[in-house]
Design an enzyme around this catalytic site. Structure first.
Site, PDB file in Angstrom:
ATOM      1  CD  GLU A 199      -0.451  39.360  42.657  1.00  0.00           C
ATOM      2  OE1 GLU A 199       0.067  38.776  41.784  1.00  0.00           O
ATOM      3  OE2 GLU A 199      -0.457  39.214  43.781  1.00  0.00           O
TER       4      GLU A 199
ATOM      5  N   GLY B 145      -0.959  36.992  46.993  1.00  0.00           N
ATOM      6  CA  GLY B 145      -0.916  37.687  48.311  1.00  0.00           C
ATOM      7  C   GLY B 145      -0.166  36.637  49.207  1.00  0.00           C
TER       8      GLY B 145
ATOM      9  CD  GLU C  47       2.042  40.769  47.078  1.00  0.00           C
ATOM     10  OE1 GLU C  47       0.894  40.438  47.364  1.00  0.00           O
ATOM     11  OE2 GLU C  47       2.467  41.878  46.856  1.00  0.00           O
TER      12      GLU C  47
ATOM     13  CB  ALA D  69      -5.708  39.046  48.165  1.00  0.00           C
TER      14      ALA D  69
END
Ligand code: NAI
Length: 644
Positions: free
Chosen positions: A129, A106, A109, A63
């Site tokens: 994370e 991310g 993901e 991210a």
């Protein structure tokens, strides 16, 4: 918008290309754009399948951390990745994610929202994370256990570790690994599939209460005080109880709890402080040539560790001391340290021989004229250091950096012993030098910008976090440590037990309490530091007078009768009470919070002075010093971070 998403059709497969330099981070709107395109190409009759691939050196590496920080601070809207990923997963045509480089956070993901994953063998994946005080918030905690089981998902998300494509294949996170031609391989694979396979739609993963319990215990032990590991365990555990959509809601709740909580703010601050720390404003000078050979003078505790730092970085190093006996002892100790690394599986026997062959012991300064840097680590005595610097000055080549590992002495005074003070700086390693990441680079009055730039560069090559410090007693770290320890001892004098003080601070997250650290460093040594800092005497002087110098004498604040274990000692408490009585110090009760407040405030106050005097470039640099050199909990952001 600094990114673009392209589409291209090859052999009936739509290739969706993400291009968001430099690491394809998921900037706001990117995931939605990918989802829009996946939906669009679903409508296109000739398209049989879809491949998502990234431009540049990596798949989506994660991210956008700056945007996460903006959201946490309420300056940006909520994060909507999860909804976009669900739209990708809903595709009626098979979606293959083609992974190269690193698919982290991310990025992984997104990859798991695709129906199948193909990766280059060099690729790596992970959910790191927790390192930012967060949990995967876009389906990771629900899809990952459906792919690899609860135990493996816990392992990856709690540790935050990155795994190879081979390990991910074995775990079921990746479906196929190829050596080369990723896009062509992905297209052929996608064309062969025929049907979708939605991870969110597969059955709940089997519950694994033992793995959950083990993860909770491990996190409580190794990640004490941190909230994100517990939150991610909770979210993963929920995946075995809740249907996918409900699991996502639970993940969202836990993710937001972490995102808006103090620990993620602190860890994001540390993340950015680490990026800044090496930068010296206005240092746009030509760096000196990279150091090819090094020399270390003084083969004691520090000299040995420093020589190992060079050898570990592949830099040949001369190690000199006064006698052959001192050098033999040093080389034996270095070998022993490396052999211990072999026993722990960190090094191979071959590594040990390669590294030892890079260290050349010598009782003279032979070969010092070839070194790009000479690090002095002799006794902490100004005259001794000045004598040594005069000798070094005579042999060192013109461009060499002349560095001192002094912990308290004035760099300028040392530099006056040479004909080239502009080449002199401090290289303050922390003990054990080959392990501790912190390195303070100390700028003397005359140190040239080229030398500083080269020193910071070299610090990176030695895999250290190099922080620039001004030339003041104790530099940054030890200067702050003196009033911090003083505050701790004052609490003891006023009625808190020494063990209660340590427990308060370790309970708060410090790796070790300040009283116990004293025993480790040696109380006599710390008295010198205290005197240099201009602080008045304390009850500790009584312990020193009684021969209680710390671990090295088997007794200090604690007793060390049974090996190294620190045992509280009632004799110490009696000595403290007697001292307090004589000095008329009023006794009172302390709460743990009060002890922490006093000690951490002392750190912060000295840190402010250091900043005001320009002895540190930024508050974040001070935080990094304390996190990497003094066991300050990163999840509290550092002593200068205001989120206490
Ligand atoms: P040490 O006493 O273990 O080692 C000093 C070594 O220097 C001895 O082997 C001695 O024989 C050698 N030596 C003395 N004069 C010499 C000369 N003229 N030529 C060649 N070798 C000579 O001391 P330690 O602990 O390694 O400390 C060295 C320096 O590092 C000191 O300035 C100290 O303040 C600093 N330092 C120490 C730290 C620690 O935790 N021990 C941490 C950071 C810095």
């Amino acid at each position: 918008m600094a990114f673009k998403v392209t589409t291209f059709c090859q052999d009936g497969v739509a290739i969706v290309g993400i291009d968001s330099p430099p690491v394809n981070a998921l900037a706001a709107g990117l995931a939605e754009m990918v989802a829009d395109i996946v939906e669009e190409v679903n409508e296109a009759e000739p398209v049989k399948a879809i491949v998502v691939v990234c431009a540049g050196k990596t798949f989506v590496a994660g991210a956008d951390i700056r945007e996460l920080g903006e959201t946490a601070a309420g300056r940006m809207g909520p994060i909507t990745l999860s909804a976009a990923f669900n739209r990708i997963e809903a595709s009626a045509k098979p979606v293959v994610m083609a992974i190269h480089g690193t698919a982290l956070g991310g990025g992984l993901e997104l990859a798991m929202a695709g129906h199948y994953r193909i990766a280059l063998s060099s690729a790596k994946v992970g959910q790191p994370e927790v390192n930012l005080g967060l949990i995967p918030g876009a389906g990771g905690t629900q899809r990952l256990p459906r792919l690899c089981g609860i135990a493996k998902a816990l392992d990856l998300c709690v540790s935050g570790r990155t795994i190879t494509a081979a390990e991910a294949l074995e775990a079921g996170i990746i479906d196929k690994v190829v050596e080369k031609d990723l896009v062509d391989e992905a297209v052929a694979y996608a064309a062969s599939l025929g049907q979708v396979r939605r991870t969110g739609a597969v059955a709940l993963p089997a519950a694994d209460p033992e793995a959950v319990e083990a993860a909770r215990k491990g996190a409580a032990r190794r990640m004490r005080g941190q909230t994100a590991p517990l939150a991610v365990i909770e979210a993963i555990e929920a995946s075995s109880r809740l249907e996918f959509a409900e699991g996502l809601d639970e993940e969202k709740r836990l993710f937001e709890q972490c995102l808006y909580g103090p620990q993620s703010k602190a860890l994001m601050h540390v993340f950015f402080a680490e990026r800044e720390v090496g930068k010296i404003p206005g240092a746009a000078v030509e760096a000196l040539p990279a150091v090819e050979k090094a020399a270390v003078l003084g083969a004691g505790t520090m000299g040995r560790g420093i020589a190992m730092c060079f050898a570990n970085a592949g830099i040949p190093v001369r190690l000199s001391d006064q006698t052959e006996a001192a050098l033999d002892a040093a080389m034996a100790a270095i070998r022993e340290t490396y052999e211990a690394g072999v026993k722990k599986g960190k090094l191979s026997e071959a590594d040990v021989e390669v590294r030892l062959a890079l260290i050349h012991p010598s009782a003279s300064l032979d070969g010092f004229d070839e070194a790009g840097i000479i690090v002095e680590a002799v006794f902490e005595d100004l005259e001794a250091k000045q004598r040594v610097f005069t000798q070094i000055d005579e042999v060192a080549r013109p461009g060499a950096i002349l560095a001192t590992n002094t912990s308290t002495l004035d760099i300028d005074e040392i530099a006056t012993a040479t004909s080239r003070p502009e080449r002199v700086c401090g290289f303050h390693f922390f003990s054990p030098a080959h392990i501790m990441r912190l390195l303070e680079i100390v700028r003397g009055r005359a140190t040239s910008p080229e030398v500083l730039t080269a020193a910071m560069e070299l610090g990176k090559r030695l895999r250290k976090t190099a922080v620039l410090a001004g030339n003041c007693p104790g530099f940054i770290g030890n200067r702050m440590f003196a009033p911090y320890r003083d505050a701790a001892i004052r609490c003891v004098e006023q009625g808190a037990s020494p063990w209660a003080v340590d427990e308060a601070l370790t309970g708060w997250g410090m790796a070790m309490g300040p009283i116990r650290v004293g025993d480790l460093s040696g109380l006599d040594i710390l008295r010198e530091v205290r005197i240099a800092a201009g602080l008045a005497g304390t009850v500790e002087d009584r312990l020193i007078a009684a021969g209680r110098l710390g671990e090295k004498t088997g007794r200090g604040w604690y007793s060390y009768a049974a090996g190294r274990k620190a045992e509280p000692d009632s004799e110490v408490e009696e000595a403290v009470r007697a001292y307090a009585g004589e000095m008329g110090i009023e006794q009172r009760a302390f709460t743990a919070d009060e002890i922490v407040e006093r000690c951490v405030s002392a750190l912060r106050m000295e840190g402010r002075k250091i900043l005001d005097e320009g002895m540190a470039l930024r508050a974040g640099d001070i935080d990094i010093v304390y996190i990497h050199g003094y066991g300050f909990p990163a999840w509290r952001g550092g002593p200068m971070f205001s989120g206490m």
